[in-house]
Design an enzyme around this catalytic site. Structure first.
Site, short mmCIF file in Angstrom:
data_model
loop_
_atom_site.label_atom_id
_atom_site.label_comp_id
_atom_site.label_asym_id
_atom_site.label_seq_id
_atom_site.Cartn_x
_atom_site.Cartn_y
_atom_site.Cartn_z
N GLY A 50 157.90 113.22 31.64
CA GLY A 50 157.51 114.53 31.10
C GLY A 50 158.60 115.21 30.31
N GLU A 52 159.57 104.16 36.86
CA GLU A 52 159.48 105.46 36.19
C GLU A 52 160.79 106.22 36.39
OE1 GLU A 52 155.17 106.72 35.54
OE2 GLU A 52 155.77 107.53 37.46
N HIS A 95 154.70 108.45 43.62
CA HIS A 95 155.12 109.03 42.34
C HIS A 95 156.31 109.95 42.61
CE1 HIS A 95 155.08 111.39 38.67
NE2 HIS A 95 154.34 110.45 38.13
N ASN A 142 147.67 108.72 34.02
CA ASN A 142 147.82 109.59 35.19
C ASN A 142 147.62 111.03 34.71
OD1 ASN A 142 148.60 111.04 37.43
ND2 ASN A 142 150.79 110.53 37.26
N TRP A 143 146.44 111.56 34.99
CA TRP A 143 146.14 112.91 34.50
C TRP A 143 146.89 114.00 35.24
CZ3 TRP A 143 140.02 113.01 33.93
CH2 TRP A 143 139.67 112.26 32.80
N LYS A 144 147.47 113.67 36.39
CA LYS A 144 148.13 114.67 37.25
C LYS A 144 147.17 115.82 37.53
CE LYS A 144 152.49 113.38 35.15
NZ LYS A 144 153.91 113.60 35.17
N GLU A 196 157.03 112.77 41.59
CA GLU A 196 156.68 114.18 41.85
C GLU A 196 156.32 114.37 43.32
OE1 GLU A 196 153.82 114.56 38.68
OE2 GLU A 196 155.45 114.53 37.22
N SER A 225 157.40 109.26 29.46
CA SER A 225 157.33 109.66 28.05
C SER A 225 156.87 108.54 27.11
CB SER A 225 158.67 110.26 27.60
OG SER A 225 158.94 111.43 28.33
N GLY A 250 151.59 109.53 31.57
CA GLY A 250 151.27 110.89 32.03
C GLY A 250 150.75 111.74 30.88
N GLY A 251 151.63 112.56 30.32
CA GLY A 251 151.24 113.55 29.30
C GLY A 251 150.37 112.98 28.19
C1 PEP Z 1 154.01 110.00 34.98
O1 PEP Z 1 153.94 111.11 35.47
O2 PEP Z 1 153.66 109.01 35.64
C2 PEP Z 1 154.51 109.88 33.61
C3 PEP Z 1 154.91 108.72 33.21
O3 PEP Z 1 154.54 111.05 32.88
P1 PEP Z 1 154.88 111.18 31.30
O4 PEP Z 1 154.21 110.04 30.58
O5 PEP Z 1 154.33 112.51 30.92
O6 PEP Z 1 156.37 111.10 31.19
#
Ligand code: PEP
Length: 252
Positions: A177, A171, A100, A9-11, A102, A216, A237-238
């Protein structure tokens, strides 16, 4: 047997130049060999879907596909700024993330809206990735299972058997993040609770649905997480922004 699925997930990240080098690097790494029976995808921002679709097509790896990060709950009409599931399908998407945290937090998305989006995705032939998860406060007060199972129950009440064609992403909000990954056992316990709850509704759905962990995930914790019996992969994500880290997680 459920396949292992890893989705990036590049966001709100990317550019024409960096997307091109990312897809080329990931394709090159994947061409050198990936464990059999796994599936991978990247969820890019809307404006880059066509570009990424073209780049993915050029490397023609059947197990690498494209997804979007959100979809409208409507199929057409006066909804300025919205993007429909049919449009995503036309642009080559296979997956779309819905709900999500966010979007739940910053755009006040409710479970009802999330299930309406998931239905749109299913009707267009996309696989919705339905995100659920508790906040730090909810976990600290011992309500994490009640909260997550409540979110699942509201999806079951609308989507019913069609949940078999969805993915669920657990999640925990406190892990997204933050670098604070859920331990493999904590994640497994929640995945099992989700599966048991689905089994009360329909055992077939429960055994078929892929439940991904997100929060994470990094190359050094992915092996332990993915080894858990109810963890069917990850939403990343990251760490998905760095092609070498993403590849390492895909190989974990
Ligand atoms: C996400 O936003 O779906 C996610 C899992 O982010 P991260 O891996 O950065 O915690």
């Amino acid at each position: 047997m459920r396949p292992l699925i890893v989705i990036g997930n590049w966001k709100l990240n990317g550019s024409l130049a960096s997307n091109e080098s990312w897809v080329k690097a990931v394709c090159k790494g994947m061409e050198q060999g990936m464990p059999a029976g796994r599936m991978f995808a990247l969820c890019a921002p809307f404006p880059y879907l066509s570009q990424c679709e073209q780049l993915i097509k050029e490397c023609s790896l059947a197990f690498l596909s494209l997804g979007a990060q959100d979809v409208s709950a409507h199929n057409s009409g006066a909804f300025t700024g919205e993007v429909s599931a049919a449009m995503l399908k036309e642009l080559g998407c296979k997956y779309v993330i819905v709900g999500h945290s966010e979007r739940r937090q910053m755009h006040q998305e409710t479970d009802e809206l999330v299930s309406a989006k998931a239905l749109q995705a299913l009707d267009a032939g996309l696989t919705p990735i339905i995100c659920v998860g508790e906040s730090a406060d909810e976990r600290n007060s011992g309500r994490e299972t009640e909260v997550v199972c409540g979110q699942i129950a509201r999806q079951v009440s609308v989507l019913q058997d069609r949940l078999a064609d969805c993915l669920i992403a657990y999640e925990p909000i406190w892990a997204i993040g933050t670098g604070k990954v859920a331990s493999a056992q904590v994640a497994q316990d929640m995945h099992k609770a989700i599966r048991l709850q689905l089994a009360e509704f329909n055992e077939d759905v429960a055994s078929h649905v892929g439940i991904l962990y997100g929060g994470s995930v990094k190359p050094d914790n992915a092996v332990e997480l993915f080894a858990m019996p109810d963890i069917d992969g990850g939403l990343i994500g990251g760490a998905s922004l760095n092609p070498q880290d993403f590849l390492a997680i895909c190989q974990a």
